[in-house]
Design a protein around this motif. Structure first.
Motif: not given
Length: 354
Positions: A133, A147, A151, A156-158, A189-190, A193, A201, A235
């Motif tokens: 990340h 994004g 992920q 990209i971390d959650g 998380i998604c 996003i 970022r 997800r």
């Protein structure tokens, strides 16, 4: 612009003052700070009330224990800010975190700003960490599709504390965390996003993540593994519904993930008494078969080396359930040999693209 900072609180009396102090000290002053006491049995409820007496930006929500997701949902329901930010109550944040995130939003006309983090011990000692990340050194502007891909590929971390988002991303899409489960960040998380317009970022360390023994995910268990699988399913379901063009990408990424599973890790999981349940092993095998079929039906090719690794994984799960019998070393050696070929294949593909 009002920023709502939501802090779920449970059994963190040793760290809570430090956490809240870092929020109160933000250089960006227009904050609404929601401390959600999730029925904590220690001194946390009193500590929260004491902070509310000191700073009129702080509101305390006392509720019966319902877990992290339930506490976050309670804070999200009460939040009135233009932006939403979550902080874990045993961590701390840099004094300029909110200021930098809001300034970046305005500069790039973004509604989701992500930043880097470092790790600290229970005693605030800096720890060496190497999270993908954090593996960037210039500002990155991304579309939601870009994004999501980053992920899923673990670039990209959650962690929900690793970004600040515009409130409509949550409020206008019926967002809530899954109650009664862990790995809730990965499960949702998604969803965040995917509902953003523009993601930025920034290569700045603004969050201090505390690694401690008593944290929710500090130890693996059979239930935690099941929650992880549910989170992965959530997800995928969101992505395929919201971005159906990413179906082929998602299938290949999942196969790649399974192909990279290390046989030694499976062996150690069993010897550490995590016990791969026969039903879970069967579901893993079925999942791989379904993914392969979906790839075939869509006409997308699965690299031969990936296929070989997947066959090896299915064999290794069978052997793990059967206590590995006599062929562990042979399969492990084959695994390493084929994995090396798979990595070389993927490297060549990336080189060809460049």
């Amino acid at each position: 612009m009002l920023v709502s900072v939501i802090v779920p609180v449970y059994k963190v009396e040793r760290y809570l003052d430090e956490c809240v102090a870092s929020i109160v000290a933000q250089t960006y002053r227009n904050l609404e700070i929601l401390l959600v006491d999730d029925g904590s049995p220690d001194d946390c409820p009193a500590i929260c009330d004491d902070w509310a007496e000191k700073d009129d930006r702080i509101r305390v929500i006392h509720k019966p224990n319902g877990g992290l997701s339930d506490a976050r949902n309670a804070g999200l329901t009460r939040a009135t800010g233009d932006c939403i930010y979550f902080v874990d109550s045993d961590d701390t944040i840099a004094p300029n975190l909110v200021e930098r995130a809001v300034a970046t939003m305005r500069e790039y006309d973004a509604d989701l700003v992500m930043f880097q983090f470092d790790t600290i011990s229970e005693n605030d000692v800096p720890l060496v960490s190497d999270y993908r990340h954090n593996d960037f050194d210039t500002v990155m502007v991304m579309t939601p599709e870009e994004g999501i891909k980053a992920q899923v590929k673990a670039e990209i971390d959650g962690y929900f504390w690793s970004f600040l988002a515009a409130a409509p991303i949550y409020k206008d899409h019926g967002f809530s965390f899954p109650v009664g489960r862990k790995i809730e960040d990965m499960a949702r998380i998604c969803n965040v996003i995917g509902e953003a317009r523009r993601i930025v970022r920034i290569p700045e360390v603004l969050y201090h993540y505390r690694l401690r023994k008593g944290s929710i995910t500090s130890g693996w268990s059979p239930q935690l593994i099941k929650d992880w699988m549910k989170a992965a399913d959530d997800r995928e379901a969101y992505i395929l519904d919201r971005y159906p063009d990413l179906k082929g990408f998602m299938r290949l990424q999942q196969l790649t993930f399974f192909a990279n599973l290390d046989y030694e890790t499976i062996r150690q999981s069993v010897t550490a008494s995590l016990h791969i349940d026969p039903e879970d092993a069967n579901e893993l095998r079925r999942r791989i078969d379904r993914l392969r079929k979906d790839m075939d039906d869509s006409g997308d090719a699965v690299p031969e080396s990936t296929d070989s690794l997947l066959d090896m994984l299915k064999d290794s799960v069978d052997d793990a359930v059967d206590d590995f019998k006599d062929n562990f070393k042979e399969i492990r050696d084959d695994w390493i040999r084929i994995s090396r070929g798979w990595k070389e294949y993927m490297h060549d593909k990336e080189t060809d693209r460049d």
